[in-house]
Scaffold this active site. Structure first.
Site: not given
Length: 457
Positions: A436, A208, A440, A257, A301
């Site tokens: 995406e 990744k 965001k 986060e 993921e």
């Protein structure tokens, strides 16, 4: 605020500073039920603003009584060493401990771009005046560092003058600026970078890698960071809010986060990876969330992040517990897979040991970590600065809370820089990943009220 009370605290700290021949922190805290952190930040547009949930905490810090800076791969451990050496003989009047605020660059190995020059590899400040709001009410603390050659009376007078400035911010009215120009890498060029990453994944060089985008706005006037924060705060969603000022530069955001939090030795964090847009109706939103929970690519993921966090904390914690399957964290424009993780910090470790071990997580870097970071340096094409890096606070008792600085913007006198990224794994599609990042970016673009006259994208 009482001059005699401050003077007494500073005199005691000065006696210790003379006896030990080193700086000593002095803190005096008092209830402040009538003060409101967001209103003060909106008026001053300086210092440090912070609002997190689970648990709820709001901070506003103004003025810098002490600064700790460090560089290189051990920067967080250097900050830890300097901070706890400074706190060893602290004089504390009231229930609130000294509290340090700051953050660090995402990658100290990358050359620093000019617009990030005000933000060091790692930079933490002791606010002169700090207002906190939590379950125990509102408290205002005065924080000073007293040297052996300090004059306590002078320190007390200076602190009272700064207190008056805190309560009486300068009047300033600024209109929302117009965008002169918006510059971003064209979509097909960014998607080509995703293709390059997918080729590396197919060769098994990477599992990744996270690729980010950088949008630069040229403005005809300075943005009002206080008004931006007010708009972010008004959304009342699951994001955590932060703003850190260095001179005329402000780094701010609304991130979903948390990297790592410590309260009396108990660590909490969560794995956050796997994303989808929000639906327009409740039924559509629910359906999108269910598809996200069932998507093999997104689940893969996400599990990479869960596994890496638990491995990184190994040897530093005990009693580690992670939820068996992810839930959904729903924000204004995007929803994420999220897995709560908790553990007990080992007695010989501190919060910044955990930060050092975790950063960068696979949610912002990739796997394997070193290979992903090398790929980002070669291919991403810009300096992330403090974007996607830890920002937060720690106190003299070892408690603290650090966020991952996502959904963020760097505001300079006549520019604004926005950042957003996404994780590239086997099964990713370049066009979907670009979309995406658009979702965001929209969160901060709406709060910033940035409407371009002309665009180079």
């Amino acid at each position: 605020m009482n001059l005699d009370a401050l003077l007494k605290v500073f005199q005691t700290a000065h006696q210790r500073a003379v006896a030990y021949q080193r700086p000593v922190i002095a803190v005096s805290s008092h209830p402040a039920p009538t003060l409101e952190a967001l209103a003060l930040y909106e008026a001053h547009r300086q210092g440090f603003f912070w609002r997190t949930h689970s648990p709820d905490l709001t901070l506003f810090g103004l003025g810098c009584a002490w600064q700790i800076e460090a560089s290189g791969p051990q920067r967080m451990l250097d900050v830890d060493r300097q901070w706890f050496a400074l706190c060893a003989d602290a004089v504390i009047d009231g229930p609130k401990a000294p509290l340090l605020l700051g953050g660090m660059r995402f990658d100290e190995q990358r050359p620093c771009a000019p617009h990030w020059a005000a933000f060091a590899d790692a930079s933490f400040q002791l606010a002169h005046w700090l207002l906190s709001e939590d379950a125990n009410g509102r408290w205002l603390r005065c924080q000073r560092v007293v040297e052996p050659d300090s004059d306590p009376a002078t320190l007390a007078r200076e602190s009272l003058a700064a207190y008056e400035q805190l309560l009486n911010p300068p009047a300033s009215a600024t209109a929302a600026p117009d965008v002169i120009e918006r510059n971003a890498l064209p979509s097909h060029q960014w998607q080509a970078k995703v293709d390059t990453a997918l080729q590396a994944i197919r060769r098994c060089d990477l599992n990744k890698v996270v690729l980010a985008r950088h949008i630069e706005y040229q403005l005809d006037a300075a943005l009002n960071s206080g008004a931006v924060m007010q708009r972010l705060h008004a959304r009342r969603n699951a994001s955590h809010l932060f703003a850190l000022h260095r001179g005329e530069h402000c780094f701010m955001g609304a991130t979903p986060e948390r990297l790592l939090s410590c309260q009396e030795g108990r660590l909490t964090t969560h794995a956050l990876a796997g994303s989808a847009r929000r639906g327009i109706t409740a039924d559509e939103d629910h359906a999108i969330g269910e598809r996200l929970l069932a998507d093999p690519k997104e689940q893969y993921e996400h599990q990479l992040v869960v596994q890496t966090i638990t491995q990184a904390l190994n040897g530093k914690v005990s009693d580690l517990q992670a939820a068996s399957c992810p839930g959904l964290l729903k924000l204004a424009t995007v929803q994420h897979l999220s897995t709560p993780i908790a553990a007990q910090l080992n007695p010989d470790k501190r919060l910044l040991d955990g930060i050092q071990a975790l950063h960068p997580t696979p949610a912002v870097g990739g796997l394997p970590r070193a290979t992903a970071m090398s790929f980002i340096r070669r291919h991403e094409g810009f300096d992330r600065g403090w974007y996607a890096a830890p920002v937060g606070w720690l106190d003299s008792k070892g408690n603290g809370d650090f966020l991952v600085a996502l959904r963020s913007a760097l505001i300079t006198p006549q520019h604004c820089h926005l950042f957003a990224g996404c994780g590239i794994v086997h099964g990713s599609w370049p066009a979907d990943e670009y979309e995406e990042t658009q979702i965001k970016l929209a969160s901060m673009e709406h709060a910033l009220l940035l409407f371009p006259r002309r665009s180079k994208t």
